[in-house]
Design a protein around this motif. Sequence first.
Motif, short mmCIF file in Angstrom:
data_model
loop_
_atom_site.label_atom_id
_atom_site.label_comp_id
_atom_site.label_asym_id
_atom_site.label_seq_id
_atom_site.Cartn_x
_atom_site.Cartn_y
_atom_site.Cartn_z
N VAL A 78 -4.94 2.42 2.94
CA VAL A 78 -4.11 1.65 2.01
C VAL A 78 -3.22 2.59 1.19
CG1 VAL A 78 -4.18 0.18 -0.06
CG2 VAL A 78 -5.65 -0.32 1.90
N LEU A 79 -3.80 3.66 0.68
CA LEU A 79 -3.02 4.63 -0.09
C LEU A 79 -1.93 5.26 0.77
CD1 LEU A 79 -2.53 6.28 -2.66
CD2 LEU A 79 -4.22 7.92 -1.81
N GLY A 80 -2.25 5.63 2.00
CA GLY A 80 -1.26 6.20 2.90
C GLY A 80 -0.13 5.23 3.22
N GLY A 81 -0.47 3.97 3.43
CA GLY A 81 0.56 2.96 3.68
C GLY A 81 1.46 2.78 2.48
N TRP A 82 0.87 2.78 1.28
CA TRP A 82 1.67 2.64 0.07
C TRP A 82 2.59 3.84 -0.12
CZ3 TRP A 82 1.87 5.38 -4.55
CH2 TRP A 82 2.66 4.80 -5.55
N ALA A 84 3.77 5.82 2.24
CA ALA A 84 4.83 5.75 3.26
C ALA A 84 5.87 4.71 2.87
CB ALA A 84 4.22 5.42 4.62
N TRP A 85 5.42 3.55 2.38
CA TRP A 85 6.36 2.52 1.95
C TRP A 85 7.23 3.02 0.80
CZ3 TRP A 85 6.63 -0.16 -2.75
CH2 TRP A 85 7.51 -1.23 -2.76
N SER A 86 6.63 3.72 -0.15
CA SER A 86 7.39 4.27 -1.27
C SER A 86 8.44 5.27 -0.79
CB SER A 86 6.46 4.95 -2.26
OG SER A 86 5.57 4.05 -2.82
#
Length: 92
Positions: A78-82, A84-86
């Motif tokens: 979840v942290l990695g996805g966030w 990457a999205w940022s």
Amino acid sequence: MTDGQDPLPGSVRRRRERRERWMREGERPLGRNLALIGALGWLVIVPTLAGLFTGRWLDERAGGGIFWTAALLFLGVVLGGWLAWSRIEQER
């Protein structure tokens, strides 16, 4: 469309602005695109692996099971996805 506004004019305006920016600036260089892909990979993998290894370490200390491994692995993804999205939003 619940507020009665037509989304078409806004969509047309955004498309025109993107096209004008593309005509003015041109296409991004291939190297910059490849660098972004690499950065996104690291932004997802590092927190995921950190969660995995930290979870395994905590589970070994707690006497077995996979509770912490599963929880921290999920948190890392979840942290990695966030992150990457940022990063993608920052590139826009």
